[in-house]
Scaffold this motif. Structure first.
Motif, PDB file in Angstrom:
ATOM      1  N   LEU A   9     -12.203  24.461  30.305  1.00  0.00           N
ATOM      2  CA  LEU A   9     -12.252  23.104  29.750  1.00  0.00           C
ATOM      3  C   LEU A   9     -12.229  23.118  28.222  1.00  0.00           C
ATOM      4  O   LEU A   9     -12.023  22.080  27.595  1.00  0.00           O
ATOM      5  N   LEU A  54     -13.259   9.404  36.466  1.00  0.00           N
ATOM      6  CA  LEU A  54     -12.832  10.609  35.755  1.00  0.00           C
ATOM      7  C   LEU A  54     -12.139  11.542  36.738  1.00  0.00           C
ATOM      8  O   LEU A  54     -12.508  11.592  37.912  1.00  0.00           O
ATOM      9  N   TYR A  55     -11.140  12.269  36.257  1.00  0.00           N
ATOM     10  CA  TYR A  55     -10.484  13.263  37.116  1.00  0.00           C
ATOM     11  C   TYR A  55      -9.914  14.374  36.235  1.00  0.00           C
ATOM     12  O   TYR A  55      -9.779  14.241  35.017  1.00  0.00           O
ATOM     13  N   TYR A  56      -9.551  15.485  36.875  1.00  0.00           N
ATOM     14  CA  TYR A  56      -9.007  16.644  36.163  1.00  0.00           C
ATOM     15  C   TYR A  56      -7.494  16.560  36.055  1.00  0.00           C
ATOM     16  O   TYR A  56      -6.803  16.041  36.936  1.00  0.00           O
ATOM     17  N   LEU A  92     -16.645  15.535  39.506  1.00  0.00           N
ATOM     18  CA  LEU A  92     -16.578  14.458  38.517  1.00  0.00           C
ATOM     19  C   LEU A  92     -16.936  13.128  39.182  1.00  0.00           C
ATOM     20  O   LEU A  92     -16.634  12.909  40.358  1.00  0.00           O
ATOM     21  N   ILE A 134     -10.253  16.606  31.125  1.00  0.00           N
ATOM     22  CA  ILE A 134     -10.802  15.525  31.944  1.00  0.00           C
ATOM     23  C   ILE A 134     -10.185  14.217  31.463  1.00  0.00           C
ATOM     24  O   ILE A 134     -10.101  13.954  30.266  1.00  0.00           O
TER      25      ILE A 134
END
Length: 484
Positions: free
Chosen positions: A287, A161-163, A157, A307
């Protein structure tokens, strides 16, 4: 007829927080009482909840630009849809989202008045215990570790942005069945087996020298006075604030803090803000959908990655949830879905957002009204986050041809026609940096024998479902009660 009941500990509310308090204090047996304002059966209409009747403002916010003011409808209903009085609280309607507050959520702060900061009020030491109470299939929510356990590689990413990971239990915690055999609506039937008294609404308190002597509850038939060494208030964000407001009126609490009781934060949920078509690369299944999670060969629940966008300390977060269009078997349905996908795309985006605390977002217990107010800057930032997310989908070749569904953009800003709440009533009796209403153990600073627990004490909220952290506040209160 007024009945006096004496116990060591009285818990008010039988939802997730009341249940947690009961489990930790069940050794008290006859010396423990749980009082619930709702009935054993779920209410069928708003009129069944005569104590919980709120009107609300038509608009939750605006988007002001150079040439336009666009109004965003408030699709929130505190009186019935978003919360219901019943034994077991809202557990029967809970969507099952399990997620501890992220460490960065505890670090976040807002400087509008200097008070909206956790300031070391960190519940992470209770993470594992709270996760076990909720039957979470995982105890470590580190995205890389969860991905490794599923043998998947997450796409990289860009910055900003991050998970983030959510989990769902195979058997979500539903409390009504737990309480049924322990519940009665007759005070004279209370015993070591029946410790939950339902149908009695908290309305008042007798106080003396910084302590609550007793709480007063009423039912349709009579009233009771409960005298206890300690009380735990676990009635949800609205009712916790209503009673804290009653306590304020009985005390010399500073006017500033008094005004902050009844402040209201929600998680704006912006459903299907836009859609996009599939592109060259397939979006990873994890996702788009929950995937089964196994432990030692047994199915224990499911997990999903979202996300998240965030601009750092002092800004709200947004979690992006993807759903794919469902294609039904049959030539006609397949043709209809194909045509729809050409118009609106194959995938939909929902945004679960954090609300920046502000003093205009407020409950009014005199008028039984709420003004759910989301700042103009929040909606602009949500739009920038959406632009960032869509750009990532395009660049990574997982999406193309993005279209707004709810409404066209205004001067480059995307905004919803309406926003729903997540039924998360947070920050209504907030922890302050100076601990002037409650301390870090959720104990009231003036009335030393009452604890106020749940997401009502959050100074700010993050985007996460608050159930896990709400339970953790109860564990902090019970620890203080036991070891003080």
């Amino acid at each position: 007829m007024e009945i006096l009941i004496e116990k060591k500990v009285c818990i008010v509310g039988s939802g997730f927080c009341g249940y947690t308090g009961y489990q930790k204090l069940s050794h008290l047996k006859n010396d423990l009482l749980i009082v619930e304002g709702g009935d054993i059966n779920d209410p069928l209409k708003p009129e069944d909840q005569k104590f919980y009747n709120f009107s609300h403002n038509k608009y939750s916010g605006t988007l002001e630009t150079k040439n336009n003011i666009s109004y965003i409808e408030s699709d929130i209903d505190l009186s019935f849809r978003d919360r219901q009085f019943t034994v077991g609280g809202s557990s029967g309607k809970w969507a099952g989202f399990i997620k501890p507050l992220e460490f960065s959520t505890y670090l976040n702060e807002y400087t509008d008045d200097g008070s909206s900061s956790w300031n070391g009020f960190d519940l992470k030491k209770y993470d594992e215990e709270s996760l076990k109470i909720l039957n979470s299939p995982i105890l470590d929510f580190n995205p890389l570790k969860v991905a490794d356990s599923l043998n998947i590689k997450l796409p990289e990413l860009p910055e900003g942005l991050y998970y983030s990971v959510y989990s769902w239990a195979k058997s979500p915690l539903r409390l009504k069945d737990f309480w049924k055999n322990k519940a009665t609506n007759k005070p004279n039937m209370l015993s070591s087996e029946k410790q939950l008294l339902y149908g009695f609404k908290l309305v008042d308190a007798e106080i003396n020298k910084g302590k609550i002597i007793y709480l007063k509850f009423i039912s349709k038939d009579n009233s009771i006075l409960v005298k206890a060494d300690a009380f735990i208030l676990a009635t949800g964000g609205i009712e916790n604030a209503r009673f804290a407001d009653i306590l304020n009126r009985k005390s010399n609490i500073l006017e500033y803090e008094s005004k902050k009781v009844g402040n209201f934060q929600e998680h704006p949920h912006i459903y299907t803000i836009g859609s996009f078509a599939n592109s060259k690369k397939e979006i990873p299944e994890i996702l788009k959908n929950q995937v089964p999670y196994y432990s030692k060969g047994k199915l224990v629940g499911s997990v999903k990655f979202n996300i998240v966008a965030w601009d750092g300390i002092g800004t709200p977060k947004v979690s992006f949830d993807l759903q794919s269009r469902k294609y039904t078997n049959g030539i006609i349905y397949s043709l209809i879905n194909y045509l729809k996908s050409k118009i609106r795309g194959d995938n939909f985006i929902t945004m679960r957002c954090e609300q920046t605390p502000n003093n205009n977002s407020k409950l009014d217990f005199i008028k039984n009204q709420i003004n759910w107010n989301i700042t103009d800057s929040d909606f602009k930032l949500y739009s920038e986050y959406l632009r960032r997310f869509v750009s990532y989908l395009n660049y990574s070749e997982m999406g193309k041809d993005f279209k707004l569904i709810q409404k066209d953009s205004v001067n480059g800003f995307a905004f919803p026609q309406r926003t729903k709440g997540g039924a998360h009533h947070m920050g209504t009796v907030p922890y302050f940096n100076n601990g002037s209403i409650i301390d870090k153990n959720c104990k009231h600073k003036i009335f030393s024998n009452i604890y106020i627990v749940g997401c009502s004490v959050f100074p700010n909220s993050g985007f996460e479902n608050p159930t896990h952290a709400a339970i953790s506040t109860t564990l902090a209160a019970v620890d203080d009660l036991i070891y003080q």
